[in-house]
Design an enzyme around this catalytic site. Structure first.
Site, PDB file in Angstrom:
ATOM      1  N   ASN A  49       0.859  -1.179   0.000  1.00  0.00           N
ATOM      2  CA  ASN A  49       0.000   0.000   0.000  1.00  0.00           C
ATOM      3  C   ASN A  49       0.898   1.233   0.000  1.00  0.00           C
ATOM      4  O   ASN A  49       1.510   1.567   1.009  1.00  0.00           O
ATOM      5  CB  ASN A  49      -0.908  -0.002   1.233  1.00  0.00           C
ATOM      6  CG  ASN A  49      -1.739   1.259   1.347  1.00  0.00           C
ATOM      7  OD1 ASN A  49      -1.890   2.017   0.397  1.00  0.00           O
ATOM      8  ND2 ASN A  49      -2.301   1.482   2.530  1.00  0.00           N
ATOM      9  N   LYS A  94       0.012   4.289  -0.240  1.00  0.00           N
ATOM     10  CA  LYS A  94      -0.618   5.462   0.374  1.00  0.00           C
ATOM     11  C   LYS A  94      -0.417   6.692  -0.526  1.00  0.00           C
ATOM     12  O   LYS A  94      -0.443   6.562  -1.750  1.00  0.00           O
ATOM     13  CB  LYS A  94      -0.091   5.654   1.793  1.00  0.00           C
ATOM     14  CG  LYS A  94      -0.262   4.395   2.655  1.00  0.00           C
ATOM     15  CD  LYS A  94       0.050   4.631   4.101  1.00  0.00           C
ATOM     16  CE  LYS A  94      -0.131   3.335   4.878  1.00  0.00           C
ATOM     17  NZ  LYS A  94       0.045   3.527   6.335  1.00  0.00           N
ATOM     18  N   HIS A 137      -9.463   1.392   5.044  1.00  0.00           N
ATOM     19  CA  HIS A 137      -8.217   1.556   5.778  1.00  0.00           C
ATOM     20  C   HIS A 137      -8.455   2.505   6.950  1.00  0.00           C
ATOM     21  O   HIS A 137      -9.215   3.473   6.853  1.00  0.00           O
ATOM     22  CB  HIS A 137      -7.129   2.091   4.855  1.00  0.00           C
ATOM     23  CG  HIS A 137      -5.759   1.997   5.421  1.00  0.00           C
ATOM     24  ND1 HIS A 137      -5.287   2.886   6.365  1.00  0.00           N
ATOM     25  CD2 HIS A 137      -4.753   1.110   5.207  1.00  0.00           C
ATOM     26  CE1 HIS A 137      -4.046   2.551   6.698  1.00  0.00           C
ATOM     27  NE2 HIS A 137      -3.704   1.472   6.013  1.00  0.00           N
ATOM     28  N   GLU A 168      -6.813   4.839   8.119  1.00  0.00           N
ATOM     29  CA  GLU A 168      -6.521   6.239   7.842  1.00  0.00           C
ATOM     30  C   GLU A 168      -7.686   6.929   7.156  1.00  0.00           C
ATOM     31  O   GLU A 168      -7.824   8.154   7.238  1.00  0.00           O
ATOM     32  CB  GLU A 168      -5.245   6.334   7.000  1.00  0.00           C
ATOM     33  CG  GLU A 168      -4.004   5.917   7.788  1.00  0.00           C
ATOM     34  CD  GLU A 168      -2.797   5.588   6.944  1.00  0.00           C
ATOM     35  OE1 GLU A 168      -1.754   5.238   7.525  1.00  0.00           O
ATOM     36  OE2 GLU A 168      -2.897   5.653   5.697  1.00  0.00           O
ATOM     37  N   GLU A 179      -5.393  -4.776  10.661  1.00  0.00           N
ATOM     38  CA  GLU A 179      -4.324  -3.818  10.925  1.00  0.00           C
ATOM     39  C   GLU A 179      -4.594  -3.092  12.239  1.00  0.00           C
ATOM     40  O   GLU A 179      -5.392  -2.146  12.267  1.00  0.00           O
ATOM     41  CB  GLU A 179      -4.238  -2.783   9.809  1.00  0.00           C
ATOM     42  CG  GLU A 179      -3.777  -3.323   8.474  1.00  0.00           C
ATOM     43  CD  GLU A 179      -3.404  -2.189   7.532  1.00  0.00           C
ATOM     44  OE1 GLU A 179      -2.254  -2.176   7.082  1.00  0.00           O
ATOM     45  OE2 GLU A 179      -4.251  -1.331   7.263  1.00  0.00           O
ATOM     46  N   GLY A 233       2.844   1.883  10.836  1.00  0.00           N
ATOM     47  CA  GLY A 233       3.906   2.862  10.673  1.00  0.00           C
ATOM     48  C   GLY A 233       4.687   3.186  11.927  1.00  0.00           C
ATOM     49  O   GLY A 233       5.529   4.082  11.921  1.00  0.00           O
ATOM     50  N   SER A 292       3.218  -2.443  10.267  1.00  0.00           N
ATOM     51  CA  SER A 292       4.675  -2.489  10.457  1.00  0.00           C
ATOM     52  C   SER A 292       5.284  -3.847  10.152  1.00  0.00           C
ATOM     53  O   SER A 292       6.294  -4.228  10.744  1.00  0.00           O
ATOM     54  CB  SER A 292       5.047  -2.045  11.880  1.00  0.00           C
ATOM     55  OG  SER A 292       4.722  -0.680  12.089  1.00  0.00           O
ATOM     56  N   GLY A 351       2.974  -1.351   4.241  1.00  0.00           N
ATOM     57  CA  GLY A 351       3.042   0.073   3.975  1.00  0.00           C
ATOM     58  C   GLY A 351       4.411   0.490   3.485  1.00  0.00           C
ATOM     59  O   GLY A 351       4.806   0.243   2.350  1.00  0.00           O
ATOM     60  N   GLY A 352       5.196   1.135   4.356  1.00  0.00           N
ATOM     61  CA  GLY A 352       6.472   1.711   3.963  1.00  0.00           C
ATOM     62  C   GLY A 352       7.443   0.733   3.338  1.00  0.00           C
ATOM     63  O   GLY A 352       8.223   1.109   2.445  1.00  0.00           O
TER      64      GLY A 352
END
Length: 255
Positions: free
Chosen positions: A15, A17, A99, A101, A169, A175, A214, A235-236
Site C-alpha cells: 500500500n 498510500k 483503511h 486512515e 491492521e 507505521g 509495520s 506500507g512503507g
C-alpha cells in the site's frame, strides 16, 4: 488474488498510500520484475495512487495493481472522488477499502465501507477490507469486540473467497514499528476466521486474512508463520523493491 484453496498461497500487498509520482514508475517496474521470482508460490500486488494506475498498468500488463479506495456510487456529483469503475477502467484489478486512515481521517463508517466493497465487486475488482482497533480500544479490552464488529458490518452479505480478503491492521501498529504479540495476532485472526465461517460456511475458510501494521523483512517470517495469517498488507516496506523482497521471500518459505 488467492484462488481460495485453504492450503492457500500467501498474498502480499503493498500500500503506497499518498506516495508516488511519474518518477516512481521505474520503482514499480522494479518491484514487479522482482516479484516474478516468487510468483510460483506467492501472490503479490501493489495498491498505488490512482494517478499512476493507467501509466503503470500500460507498462506492467501482467502484474497486479490496485487502488487504495473507491466511491460507493458508479458516477455522479462527487467532486474529487474515484469510482470503482474508474479504477477498473484505468487497469486496476483490486482495491483497498476501509483503511484506518480513511475511517479516522475521512470519518468513514462501516456502512460506507460495505457500500464501497460491494461497488468494487460489482465493477469486477477484487477487494481488501481493512479492520483494526486503536490502542485505547485494545487497552480497554475491546479489541475483539471492535474488530469483529467491523468485519460483521463492513463485509457484504454476498462475500466470497473469489473476490474478498480481510486485512487486520491494529491502528496503533501502522507505521510505528510496533506489532502485537504473536499470540494476540493469532487470537484475532482465529476470531475473524471463526466469524467468516459462521457467516459464510465453508467459503469462509478460504477468505484470505492478511496482517498489516509495520510488517517488514525482519518480522515477516514470524508473522507469516502464525495460523490464519494468509499474507500481509505492507506500507512503507513496499515502496522499494529492496525492502519489499525480503517479505516476499518470507512468504515463499512459509507457503
Amino acid at each position: 488474488m488467492p484462488n481460495g484453496s485453504r492450503a492457500m498461497r500467501k498474498f502480499i500487498v503493498g500500500n503506497w498510500k499518498m506516495n508516488g509520482t511519474s518518477a516512481d514508475l521505474a520503482e514499480i517496474e522494479a518491484i514487479a520484475a522482482m516479484a516474478t521470482s516468487y510468483a510460483a508460490s506467492v501472490d503479490s500486488a501493489l495498491c498505488i495512487p490512482a494517478t499512476l494506475i493507467d501509466r503503470a498498468t500500460s507498462r506492467l500488463l501482467e502484474y497486479t495493481l490496485g487502488g487504495q479506495d473507491c466511491h460507493m456510487q458508479v458516477s455522479g456529483a462527487h467532486t474529487g472522488c474515484v469510482s470503482a469503475e474508474m479504477l477498473a477502467d484505468a487497469g486496476a484489478a483490486l482495491t483497498l477499502v476501509g483503511h484506518s486512515e480513511r475511517r479516522a481521517g475521512q470519518n468513514e463508517t462501516d456502512a460506507d465501507i460495505r457500500g464501497k466493497a460491494q461497488a468494487a465487486q460489482n465493477a469486477g475488482l477484487k477487494v481488501i477490507i481493512c479492520v483494526g482497533e486503536t490502542l485505547e480500544e485494545r487497552d480497554a479490552g475491546q479489541a475483539l469486540e471492535i474488530v469483529l464488529g467491523q468485519v460483521q458490518k463492513s463485509v457484504p452479505d454476498e462475500a466470497g473467497s473469489d473476490w474478498l480478503s480481510i486485512a487486520y491492521e491494529p491502528v496503533w501498529a501502522i507505521g510505528t514499528g510496533r506489532i502485537p504479540e504473536d499470540s494476540d495476532v493469532a487470537e484475532m485472526h482465529w476470531a475473524i476466521r471463526e466469524q467468516l465461517v459462521a457467516r459464510f460456511g465453508p467459503d469462509g475458510k478460504n477468505i484470505s486474512i492478511l496482517y498489516g501494521g509495520s510488517m517488514n523483512g525482519d518480522n515477516a517470517p514470524m508473522l507469516l508463520a502464525i495460523p490464519n495469517v494468509d499474507g500481509g498488507l505492507i506500507g512503507g516496506a513496499s515502496l522499494t523493491a529492496t525492502k519489499f523482497e525480503p517479505i516476499l521471500a518470507a512468504a515463499a518459505k512459509s507457503s
